[in-house]
Design an enzyme around this catalytic site. Structure first.
Site, mmCIF file in Angstrom:
data_model
loop_
_atom_site.group_PDB
_atom_site.id
_atom_site.type_symbol
_atom_site.label_atom_id
_atom_site.label_comp_id
_atom_site.label_asym_id
_atom_site.label_seq_id
_atom_site.Cartn_x
_atom_site.Cartn_y
_atom_site.Cartn_z
ATOM 1 C CG ASP A 70 109.208 13.288 16.403
ATOM 2 O OD1 ASP A 70 109.757 14.467 16.399
ATOM 3 O OD2 ASP A 70 108.074 13.161 17.150
ATOM 4 C CB SER A 111 103.358 18.628 16.505
ATOM 5 O OG SER A 111 104.358 19.462 16.511
ATOM 6 C CG HIS A 167 107.074 15.558 14.246
ATOM 7 N ND1 HIS A 167 106.924 15.300 15.680
ATOM 8 C CD2 HIS A 167 106.538 16.671 13.906
ATOM 9 C CE1 HIS A 167 106.155 16.627 15.863
ATOM 10 N NE2 HIS A 167 105.960 17.277 14.956
#
Ligand SMILES: *[C@@H]1O[C@H](CO)[C@@H](O)[C@H](O)[C@H]1NC(C)=O
Ligand SMILES: *[C@@H]1O[C@H](CO)[C@@H](O)[C@H](O)[C@H]1NC(C)=O
Length: 406
Positions: free
Chosen positions: A349, A194, A379
Site C-alpha cells: 500500500d 483510506s 490497500h
C-alpha cells in the site's frame, strides 16, 4: 461465424495478457484475487479516462458511476440479510446526510450504549455509505452499539474543506444528541478507511480543541491517507506501481480534493510541489523516513513559521500543511491531546508509511496506540473478507479493538 470466433479469441487474448501483466507481489495472500482487483481497478480507470475523452462525463464522475454500478450490482445479488436485528435509518445530522444503525435490542431496553461515527473511503471522490453498509451493520450488531455512517459531500464538485466540514458537523451533532439514540456521549469513537481515515483523523484533531463537547473515546484509522507533502516515502517508492492503488492515482485523488487541477500530477509526483525551504522545515521532519527505516539518520530540520513558507504557484497549495487536510502535518503539541488510537496498515500500500508515521508520532507524543499491520495484504482488502481470511482476521481484530476501547 469464423469472424465472430476470431473476435472472441482476440478479446479473450487481450484480457488474458492484461491480466498476466498485472504486477503481483510473491508473498501476497490470495494472488489471484489481488491480480483481479488490480485489473478491475485499471480497467475502470481506463474506461473513466476514455469516457472523459469521448465527452461522456469527467474522469471522477465516470469512476464514481462505474465503480458504484459494479459494487451496487454485486450487493443486490448478495442482499441485505446482514441487517437483521438492526434499525437502519437515513436521516440528517446538522444538514449532513447520515445512516444510523441501531440494534433493535438497544431501542427496546433503553440502556445507554457506545457509539461510532464511520467515514467511508473512496479517494474523497466516490463510494458511499451503501458500499460500507455490511461493515457498518456488522460493527453495530456485533458490538451492540449505534453506528453513524456519514454521507459527506464529494470532490471535485466540493473540494476541501467540504468533506471535512460535513464530518465535523455530523460528529458534533451525534455527540450533542447522543441520548436521542440511546448513546452514552462519553463513549463515542470515530473511524474510517483510506480517505475516510484521513477525515476521521482530521475530525479527531479538530474536536480535541473544541470546548464544551464530550471527548471522542478513540479513533480507529484503517489504511488512512494522512499527508500530501512527500510522494517518495519508502511505501510510495516500493509499491507505487501496484494497480490496487498506484502512486499516480493516489495523487489524482489528492488533487481532486485539493483544487481539481490534475495538471499538477507530475509536479506532485516529483515532489516539486514543495520548496527547498519546506523540504528542510519541521514539516519534513513529520514525514521523516527514519520512522520507517530505522537505520537511516534522522532528518535535520529547521523550524520555520508556517506563514513564511514559500510554495510554487499552485492553487490552494498551502493547504497541504493544514492538519484538517493532512493530519500528519499537525504539530506535536496538537497530537498529545488525542484519544487512544488504532492504526491499521498493509504492506502492499502506498499509504503504508502515512499510517506508520502517524502511529510513531502519536506514540512519541504519549498517546496510546495500537498498530495492526498486515504483511501480506493490500490497500482496500478489508471488504473482501468473505473470500480472504487475512481480511476477515483484520475485521475481527478491528472489531475487538473497538469492543475494548469504546
Ligand atoms: C474539474 O476540472 C475539470 C478539468 O479542468 C473540469 O472539466 C471540471 O468541470 C471540473 N469540475 C468541477 C466540479 O469544477
Ligand atoms: C522537478 O524539479 C527538478 C529540479 O528542478 C526538475 O529537474 C524536474 O524536471 C522537475 N520535474 C517535474 C515533473 O516537475
Amino acid at each position: 461465424m469464423v469472424v465472430k470466433s476470431a473476435l472472441v479469441f482476440v478479446v479473450v487474448a487481450v484480457l488474458l495478457t492484461y491480466y498476466c501483466n498485472e504486477p503481483v507481489p510473491p508473498d501476497i495472500a490470495h494472488p489471484t484475487q489481488f491480480a483481479s482487483f488490480g485489473v478491475v481497478m485499471r480497467t475502470v480507470w481506463n474506461m473513466a479516462i476514455l469516457g472523459e475523452y469521448l465527452g461522456i462525463g469527467t474522469e471522477p464522475q465516470n469512476l464514481r458511476y462505474i465503480l458504484g454500478s459494479l459494487i451496487g450490482a454485486a450487493q443486490r445479488v448478495k442482499g441485505t440479510s446482514y441487517r437483521e436485528g438492526l434499525d437502519c435509518r437515513d436521516t440528517m445530522f446538522n444538514r449532513v446526510r447520515v445512516r444510523v444503525y441501531e440494534p433493535v435490542s438497544v431501542a427496546k431496553s433503553g440502556a445507554k450504549v457506545p457509539g461510532l461515527v464511520y467515514i467511508h473511503g473512496g479517494g474523497w471522490i466516490m463510494l458511499s455509505v451503501d458500499v460500507f453498509d455490511e461493515l457498518t451493520a456488522r460493527v453495530a450488531k456485533e458490538l451492540g452499539i449505534v453506528v453513524v455512517s456519514v454521507e459527506y459531500r464529494l470532490a471535485p464538485e466540493h473540494v476541501f474543506p467540504a468533506a471535512f466540514d460535513d464530518c465535523v458537523a455530523a460528529t458534533k451533532f451525534f455527540l450533542q444528541n447522543a441520548e436521542l439514540y440511546n448513546v452514552d456521549r462519553t463513549r463515542v469513537g470515530i473511524s474510517g478507511d483510506s480517505s475516510g481515515g484521513n477525515l476521521a483523523a482530521a475530525v479527531t484533531l479538530a474536536l480535541a480543541k473544541e470546548k464544551g463537547l464530550p471527548k471522542l473515546k478513540t479513533q480507529a484509522l484503517i489504511y488512512p491517507a494522512l499527508q500530501a507533502l512527500d510522494f517518495n516515502t519508502p511505501s510510495y517508492i516500493d509499491h507505487g506501481h501496484l494497480n490496487t492503488l498506484s502512486k499516480e492515482k493516489m495523487i489524482s485523488y489528492w488533487l481532486w480534493y485539493l483544487n481539481n487541477d490534475s495538471s499538477f500530477k507530475e509536479v506532485f509526483g516529483a515532489n516539486n510541489h514543495t520548496s527547498e525551504q519546506l523540504k528542510k522545515s519541521q514539516y519534513a521532519g513529520y514525514v521523516d523516513h527514519k520512522m520507517v527505516r530505522p537505520n537511516l539518520r534522522p532528518k535535520v530540520v529547521t523550524p520555520v513559521k508556517k506563514e513564511s513558507i514559500k510554495f510554487p504557484e499552485i492553487p490552494n497549495i498551502a493547504t497541504i500543511l493544514d492538519p484538517r487536510f493532512a493530519p500528519l502535518m499537525a504539530d506535536d503539541d496538537d497530537l498529545k491531546d488525542l484519544p487512544p488510537t488504532f492504526v491499521m496498515t498493509c504492506e502492499y500500500d502506498v499509504l503504508r508509511d502515512d499510517g506508520v508515521m502517524y502511529a510513531t508520532r502519536l506514540r512519541k507524543a504519549g498517546v496510546r496506540v495500537e498498530h495492526d499491520h498486515y504483511e501480506r495484504a493490500f490497500h482496500g482488502f478489508l471488504p473482501q473478507n468473505d473470500v480472504n481470511e487475512v481480511a476477515e482476521t483484520a475485521v475481527q481484530n478491528y472489531i475487538s479493538y473497538l469492543k475494548k476501547n469504546l
